[in-house]
Design an enzyme around this catalytic site. Sequence first.
Site, PDB file in Angstrom:
ATOM      1  N   ARG A  83       0.849  -1.202   0.000  1.00 18.65           N
ATOM      2  CA  ARG A  83       0.000   0.000   0.000  1.00 18.65           C
ATOM      3  C   ARG A  83       0.877   1.242   0.000  1.00 18.65           C
ATOM      4  NH1 ARG A  83      -5.028   2.231   2.118  1.00 18.65           N
ATOM      5  NH2 ARG A  83      -4.941   4.345   1.343  1.00 18.65           N
ATOM      6  N   ARG A  92      -5.538   1.542  -4.935  1.00 21.18           N
ATOM      7  CA  ARG A  92      -4.698   0.912  -3.913  1.00 21.18           C
ATOM      8  C   ARG A  92      -4.781  -0.605  -3.990  1.00 21.18           C
ATOM      9  NH1 ARG A  92      -8.370   4.157   0.056  1.00 21.18           N
ATOM     10  NH2 ARG A  92      -7.812   5.584  -1.551  1.00 21.18           N
ATOM     11  N   ASP A  95      -6.933  -1.527   1.128  1.00 17.99           N
ATOM     12  CA  ASP A  95      -7.374  -0.485   2.049  1.00 17.99           C
ATOM     13  C   ASP A  95      -8.157  -1.167   3.160  1.00 17.99           C
ATOM     14  OD1 ASP A  95      -7.862   2.101   3.050  1.00 17.99           O
ATOM     15  OD2 ASP A  95      -9.765   2.236   1.981  1.00 17.99           O
ATOM     16  N   ASP A  97     -10.109  -0.228   6.714  1.00 20.12           N
ATOM     17  CA  ASP A  97     -10.621   0.840   7.561  1.00 20.12           C
ATOM     18  C   ASP A  97     -11.284   0.254   8.791  1.00 20.12           C
ATOM     19  OD1 ASP A  97      -9.895   2.996   5.930  1.00 20.12           O
ATOM     20  OD2 ASP A  97     -11.742   2.886   4.775  1.00 20.12           O
TER      21      ASP A  97
END
Length: 161
Positions: A83, A92, A95, A97
């Site tokens: 990344r 990307r 990712d 989160d």
Amino acid sequence: MRKKSAIALGSNLGDSLNILETTITLLSQHPCLELINCSPWYRTTPIGPPQPDYLNGCAILETSLNPEDLLQTLLAIEQKFGRIRREKWGPRTLDLDLLLYDDLILDTPNLTIPHPLMLDRAFVLVPLADIAVTWVHPITKKTIQEHLNGLNCEGVQPLIS
């Protein structure tokens, strides 16, 4: 004491499906994490600059890590897949989160929980509703399903493999 957390996963560079599946395996093998559930994968329209479609999903974990250490674990996994943060909302390889951590409300320079943009993103709420439809958002006091009801979900399609 173990806490329940929700994370969002996304990828649109490289072999995205393999990257996401491998990430789920890495999470499930981490000594401080227990994978409770993982959503199906969805093909989603990107937000931001022109780029390939994403594959997105969500996972529910139980963890003995505090929120900051969980975030560092997620960032380390992103790094394993190369990344690089070049531009906001850019493409990307991976990712991750941190969306929710039990019913915690946290706002620090490095971490905001609940994730501040999650309620506006169908690519987060659709897969999250598959595995946590009754989870109550700690600020709005509405369930994930209630938030999903008012959202345009056109750009979120189940991945047919």
